[in-house]
Design a protein around this motif. Structure first.
Motif, short mmCIF file in Angstrom:
data_model
loop_
_atom_site.label_atom_id
_atom_site.label_comp_id
_atom_site.label_asym_id
_atom_site.label_seq_id
_atom_site.Cartn_x
_atom_site.Cartn_y
_atom_site.Cartn_z
N GLY A 1 0.97 -1.18 0.20
CA GLY A 1 -0.06 0.05 -0.05
C GLY A 1 0.83 1.23 0.05
O GLY A 1 0.17 2.28 0.57
N LEU A 2 2.13 1.31 -0.63
CA LEU A 2 2.87 2.58 -0.72
C LEU A 2 3.41 3.00 0.72
O LEU A 2 3.53 4.07 1.07
CB LEU A 2 2.42 3.51 -1.44
CG LEU A 2 1.73 3.18 -2.96
CD1 LEU A 2 1.44 4.28 -3.75
CD2 LEU A 2 2.90 2.46 -3.83
N TYR A 3 3.32 2.11 1.77
CA TYR A 3 3.41 2.51 3.09
C TYR A 3 4.67 3.00 3.57
O TYR A 3 4.71 4.03 4.32
CB TYR A 3 3.07 1.26 4.17
CG TYR A 3 1.50 0.90 4.35
CD1 TYR A 3 0.54 1.70 4.21
CD2 TYR A 3 1.39 -0.41 4.03
CE1 TYR A 3 -0.90 1.28 4.03
CE2 TYR A 3 0.14 -1.09 4.12
CZ TYR A 3 -1.05 -0.34 4.04
OH TYR A 3 -2.39 -0.73 3.89
N GLY A 4 5.52 2.56 2.93
CA GLY A 4 7.01 3.34 3.44
C GLY A 4 7.07 4.53 2.76
O GLY A 4 7.66 5.49 3.51
N ALA A 5 6.82 4.84 1.66
CA ALA A 5 6.78 6.26 1.01
C ALA A 5 5.99 7.01 1.85
O ALA A 5 6.01 8.20 2.21
CB ALA A 5 6.41 5.94 -0.30
N LYS A 6 4.58 6.57 2.25
CA LYS A 6 3.70 7.43 2.82
C LYS A 6 4.32 7.86 4.12
O LYS A 6 4.21 8.93 4.80
CB LYS A 6 2.41 6.79 3.14
CG LYS A 6 1.60 6.57 1.79
CD LYS A 6 0.37 5.62 2.07
CE LYS A 6 -0.55 5.49 0.91
NZ LYS A 6 -1.65 4.65 0.98
N TYR A 7 5.00 6.91 5.03
CA TYR A 7 5.47 7.16 6.29
C TYR A 7 6.68 8.36 5.95
O TYR A 7 6.72 9.29 6.81
CB TYR A 7 5.94 5.75 6.87
CG TYR A 7 6.83 6.20 8.36
CD1 TYR A 7 5.87 6.20 9.36
CD2 TYR A 7 8.00 6.35 8.58
CE1 TYR A 7 6.35 6.56 10.69
CE2 TYR A 7 8.46 6.64 9.74
CZ TYR A 7 7.62 6.54 10.88
OH TYR A 7 7.94 6.86 12.13
N PHE A 8 7.54 8.09 5.12
CA PHE A 8 8.63 8.80 5.04
C PHE A 8 8.10 10.41 4.50
O PHE A 8 8.68 11.52 5.14
CB PHE A 8 9.40 8.46 3.65
CG PHE A 8 10.55 9.28 3.31
CD1 PHE A 8 11.93 9.15 3.57
CD2 PHE A 8 10.56 10.34 2.44
CE1 PHE A 8 13.04 9.74 3.32
CE2 PHE A 8 11.53 11.30 1.95
CZ PHE A 8 12.82 11.03 2.40
N VAL A 9 7.03 10.34 3.67
CA VAL A 9 6.58 11.77 3.49
C VAL A 9 6.03 12.59 4.55
O VAL A 9 6.12 13.51 4.65
CB VAL A 9 5.39 11.82 2.44
CG1 VAL A 9 4.68 12.94 2.14
CG2 VAL A 9 6.07 11.32 0.91
N GLN A 10 5.27 11.58 5.57
CA GLN A 10 4.83 12.32 6.64
C GLN A 10 5.91 12.42 8.02
O GLN A 10 5.84 13.26 8.83
CB GLN A 10 3.67 11.32 7.27
CG GLN A 10 2.57 11.26 6.57
CD GLN A 10 2.08 12.52 6.22
OE1 GLN A 10 1.55 13.40 7.15
NE2 GLN A 10 1.36 12.62 5.07
N ASN A 11 7.09 11.79 7.65
CA ASN A 11 8.33 12.27 8.64
C ASN A 11 9.73 12.38 7.75
O ASN A 11 10.53 11.52 7.79
CB ASN A 11 8.26 10.85 9.46
CG ASN A 11 7.12 10.51 10.36
OD1 ASN A 11 7.09 11.09 11.49
ND2 ASN A 11 6.30 9.60 9.69
N PRO A 12 9.76 13.30 7.08
CA PRO A 12 10.62 13.67 6.07
C PRO A 12 11.85 14.08 6.68
O PRO A 12 11.86 14.82 7.79
CB PRO A 12 10.36 14.68 5.08
CG PRO A 12 9.39 15.46 5.85
CD PRO A 12 8.41 14.33 6.81
N PRO A 13 13.03 13.79 6.42
CA PRO A 13 14.31 14.16 6.81
C PRO A 13 14.73 15.66 6.72
O PRO A 13 15.57 16.23 7.38
CB PRO A 13 15.44 13.28 6.26
CG PRO A 13 14.78 12.85 5.12
CD PRO A 13 13.44 12.68 5.34
#
Length: 553
Positions: A378-390
């Motif tokens: 479900g594109l979960y890793g990208a979703k998490y990164f975008v919500q918690n970006p470096p």
């Protein structure tokens, strides 16, 4: 609507693009991206030792350590607070079987067989999920779109109901330019949009009718176990369905026949303005059970800090995960190696990072190399990164995503770019692709929604330009080299989300084309990382106002 776009630039006959020729260091760095190096990484990532790269377990451990090790060896810095790892939790549902559905009408039970007719999923991570005598409603395309003056559930109470839905939207169903996105799938036609709306309105279950044309892949991909096994989800607090199922078109036709409805007539009515959901008089019962837990999975993130504008960031993405091992697979081979999908893209990401590290100077902006977790779920890793970006979202220049590039030719004359023309990254891509003798075209099957189905899209959803582009043949090239289309056809029928997705299938891979894909991505990113420009979305797209608000200057 989004029409087929062809960005045609003058042919370029030399082997190395003009901009690169002007920079000997860049030529040298680009030449480190070779078919041999990419093949070596694909062989490692898709080997049985990596167990199909599912979230959690030995397969993930080996995969994320391999990627981080390749980054570190090249001199790429950790990208997340001194670590290459960005961990996050997934809710886990490990089914104890395929579950069961039964549908009843006035004449009794309608034959409905697991795998042949339906593939069932838990709507949420609970040990026991049941739906009993849920009334069955035909919900058309299951859409609420105020801007289109469209609401399929007007006047209908979905509380406790099961909704039968068509894939896509009225535009993709009719090709009518005046409906939604025309032949290009709109956001309202996404499976997630349909299930979220149904759950918000109180539905207990959704049956989504699968056709090869609307999905972009055959029923066998679902029934062979390529999407089953352990289910994962991000806990978000939103309403959930109890059960969700894909059903085959023949099963859907039998279901509508039992309700006294003509499938084709209902489909046509659902695609026309004024459709009203239909109470069928049928009911559904179903159950699914399994073990519930949580899985810690990890994105892998490396970076090169920019020299002049380190707070401005470009992001490369490729998902490292695949389907793992499925003990319920109907074939003897239960290990889904995921060579094309997406050991190829991950290998390209590694090689591009190594090319950046080979440059004698760092770029003006920071560059992140982001191997995403749980894309297949479900594109979960990208979703998490975008919500918690470096780095802050407003400071992300764009996302360049690599996913399932095809290994069937020594060169490609085209690049397929789903959503071509939606943002200005694609203009710069066209300039770079010209130097490789390539022309950009839009997705030839935009109704299947490829624009939304990979890791660039979570960035786009948040107002950050992104793209995904893959090499492809012209009709003339494919006609002259029959092995190209043989490879494509074999992969879609036998490789995509099947255990047979292994290296050198159906014949020895030719990696020259996708090696140039990687080189194009390298040059595109280098140009963007050394620019002071901020690519935006095209006027009229849903994301333009988000980007303008994010970057008002």
């Amino acid at each position: 609507m989004k029409t087929l776009v062809c960005i045609s630039l003058a042919a370029f006959t030399t082997a190395v693009p003009a901009l690169v020729q002007d920079d000997p260091a860049m030529v040298e760095a680009m030449e480190t991206i070779t078919a041999e190096n990419i093949r070596e990484d694909i062989m490692a990532l898709s080997s049985p030792a990596f167990e199909g790269r599912a979230p959690g377990g030995i397969g993930e451990e080996m995969t994320v350590n391999f990627i981080a090790g390749q980054f570190a060896q090249a001199g790429i810095r950790p990208g997340i607070d001194g670590s290459f790892m960005q961990p996050f939790e997934l809710a886990e549902f490990r089914p104890d079987g395929g579950g069961a559905l039964s549908i009843h009408g006035q004449s009794g039970a309608i034959p409905f067989e697991l795998s042949d007719d339906y593939v069932l999923y838990a709507g949420e991570a609970r040990e026991r999920l049941e739906v009993n005598d849920s009334r069955l409603i035909i919900g058309g395309f299951g859409i609420r779109a105020d801007e289109e003056n469209w609401y399929d559930y007007s006047g209908v109470d979905l509380t406790g109901a099961t909704v039968v839905l068509f894939r896509g939207d009225p535009g993709t169903a009719t090709g009518n330019d005046d409906l939604f996105g025309g032949n290009a799938l709109s956001v309202h036609g996404l499976m997630g949009s349909k299930t979220t709306l149904a759950a918000e309105l109180g539905a207990e279950a959704v049956l989504l009718i699968h056709t090869e044309q609307s999905a972009g892949y055959p029923w066998q991909t679902l029934s062979s176990g390529g999407t089953s096994g352990v289910q994962y989800s991000l806990e978000d607090g939103d309403p959930n369905l109890t059960l969700f199922a894909h059903i085959s078109e023949p099963a859907a036709r039998r279901l509508l026949d039992e309700a006294g409805l003509d499938y084709d007539a209902v489909y046509a009515a659902a695609a026309a303005p004024g459709f009203e959901a239909i109470e069928t008089g049928l009911s559904l019962s179903g159950q699914h059970g399994g073990e519930v837990g949580s899985t810690l999975t990890r994105n892998v993130v490396g970076m090169i800090e920019g020299s002049e504008a380190p707070d401005e960031c470009l992001v490369y993405t490729a998902h490292w995960d695949h389907m793992g091992i499925n003990p319920d697979a109907p074939t003897e081979d239960q290990l889904y190696n995921g060579a094309v999908d997406n050991a190829v893209g991950t290998s390209m990401l590694i090689n591009i990072a190594q090319a950046y590290a080979a440059m004698p100077q760092v770029p003006r902006r920071s560059v992140y190399f982001f191997a995403t977790a749980a894309e297949e779920r479900g594109l979960y890793g990208a979703k998490y990164f975008v919500q918690n970006p470096p780095c802050p979202r407003a400071q992300i220049v764009g996302a360049l995503n690599m996913d399932a590039h095809f290994p069937y030719s020594d060169r490609w004359d085209l690049m397929v770019v789903p959503g071509l023309g939606t943002n200005e990254l694609m203009v710069e891509l066209a300039n770079v692709a010209e130097g490789f003798g390539r022309v950009l075209i839009d997705d030839p099957n935009p109704a299947a929604g490829g624009f939304y189905r990979s890791d660039h899209y979570p960035f786009i959803e948040e107002g950050i330009p992104g793209l995904y582009a893959v090499g492809a043949p012209t009709p003339e090239q494919a006609e002259a080299d029959p092995a190209i289309n043989e490879g494509f056809a074999w992969y879609m029928a036998n490789g995509y989300h099947h255990a047979a997705d292994e290296i050198d299938q159906p014949h020895t891979w030719r990696l020259g084309g996708l090696t140039d894909d990687a080189r194009i991505y390298f040059e595109l990113g280098w140009r963007l990382a050394n620019s002071d420009q901020w690519p935006n979305f095209t006027e009229g797209t849903p994301w333009r106002s988000m980007r303008d608000e994010m970057r008002p200057e």
